[in-house]
Design an enzyme around this catalytic site. Sequence first.
Site, PDB file in Angstrom:
ATOM      1  N   PHE A 211      16.151 -44.582   9.770  1.00  0.00           N
ATOM      2  CA  PHE A 211      15.562 -43.484  10.555  1.00  0.00           C
ATOM      3  C   PHE A 211      14.097 -43.822  10.801  1.00  0.00           C
ATOM      4  O   PHE A 211      13.344 -44.050   9.860  1.00  0.00           O
ATOM      5  CB  PHE A 211      15.666 -42.137   9.823  1.00  0.00           C
ATOM      6  N   LYS A 351       3.689 -38.051   6.886  1.00  0.00           N
ATOM      7  CA  LYS A 351       4.114 -37.139   5.802  1.00  0.00           C
ATOM      8  C   LYS A 351       3.024 -36.930   4.744  1.00  0.00           C
ATOM      9  O   LYS A 351       1.997 -36.342   5.048  1.00  0.00           O
ATOM     10  CB  LYS A 351       5.402 -37.669   5.179  1.00  0.00           C
TER      11      LYS A 351
END
Length: 493
Positions: A211, A351
């Site tokens: 991903f 993140k």
Amino acid sequence: MLLRGVTTTLSRSCLRSPVSRDIRGLATALQQEPSHPDIKTAVPGPRTKELLKELNTIQQADSVQLFADYDKSIGNYFVDADGNVFLDAFTQISSVPIGYNHPHLLSAFNDEHNVKALVNRPALGVFPAIDWPERLKRVLLSVAPAGLDNVATMMCGSCSNENAYKAVFMWYRGKQRGGRVDFTPEEMSSCMVNQAPGSPQMSIMSFEGGFHGRTFGALSTTRSKPIHKLDCPAFDWPVAPFPRYKYPLDQFQRENQQEDKRCLEQVADIIEQYAKKNNPVAGMIVEPIQSEGGDHEGSPEFFQALQRLCQEKGVALIIDEVQTGCGPTGKMWCYEHFNLPTPPDFVTFSKKMLTGGFYFRSEFKPPHAYRIFNTWMGDPSKLILLERVLDVIKKENLLGLANETGQVLRSGLLNLEKEFPHLMNSVRGRGTFLSFNAPKTDVRDKIISKLKQNGVIGGACGELAIRLRPALVFQPKHAEIYLDLLRKTLKEI
Ligand code: PSZ
């Protein structure tokens, strides 16, 4: 007080060496944390259902799990719209570095200089602030992967990968031009109609189960689930198998080595095939642990061989640390566990790093301005917060804590695997970046949903996995609560 007066620079050696943890500091930061989860209503509760209905009149909101009360959420505990208190082992898809409402972050904008950096958001590629070069050095370069001394900031993980791909393609074409840095009139006109030679055929290889994001270039390398890709045009870029190991690793060494070999042979074959069909592989992107795809690990030997292969074939290697980066595996960057003999070409992040971006070797700096560019190119206020996050990681030795808490979690999970072999298998991961499989997807989904009713937010990934993605302030005592509630949940199933 000016920012530079209140924080210290993180040196690489500080992050890596086990200094004794300042438990008092951590305790102060988390002193208002509840001692355990507290579930008062059904989950989702009535207020949550109302809000979901309202949001769904404005947009497609069915992905929403819970609405947070960010005034009340604290440390490792997430408080929802119905006042339910959950232990958060998923942390906004792995993106909350030091828990909710950490005092060191809450005070970041008490400072006028910092407020002005927040309010006067620059177009960083054209009008950065006076202190931007120094801030980049003090914050991002202080934790740069060894050997990568350049960094570009971006808005999110997808656009970090997307722009790393562009830098790879520019480097690859630069090599083909043999050092010529100007463009031919034919290149200039053909690129305007999306044709070669100005828009050449080239590709980025990625892996089954990988991903890398949802913007168009990134999406062409994402291979985890059809729902991410359906209806969107995609590039003809190659995909190779990523190892699927048998666990426990020490009992299946021969099988797993064979699995590495199978994947590496295919990588080499596919690179040859794409060269033959005139769509050369210019770069390859890989996660150190495939996260969305199901927490699949590759061995250090696999990654070492992959890097050798890239070097032999002239393919740039991009390590995607968007989910694994910033400490949860017990090292700042997960790939540091692999002992690569030379640095990778790129490391991308977002993140827990709060800003997106990518580190790269100077060879990959494009020779022209305005080619890796957009309006914001990140946001300096995120670096103000990141500086404080890195400060806390260092002062509290949170990388050491990830290892310590990780050991408690891992041994607890292994015990549960023995107690519930029909419900759990394949415990794996590093630090607190851990996961296990359920035997079937519907059982997995049931465990996650019941776990939530029991007060723990956990995450699913891939077909079968339940993953742990706690914040870096998750302590052994939180691990014990997680394990108790997981045991209770498994007993109910
Ligand atoms: O469904 C989604 O869009 C999700 S669920 C989890 C993510 C995205 N993770 C983001 C991610 C990642 O885990 C890795 C390894 N690389 C890139 C990305 C993309 O980052 P964002 O979402 O910031 O664009």
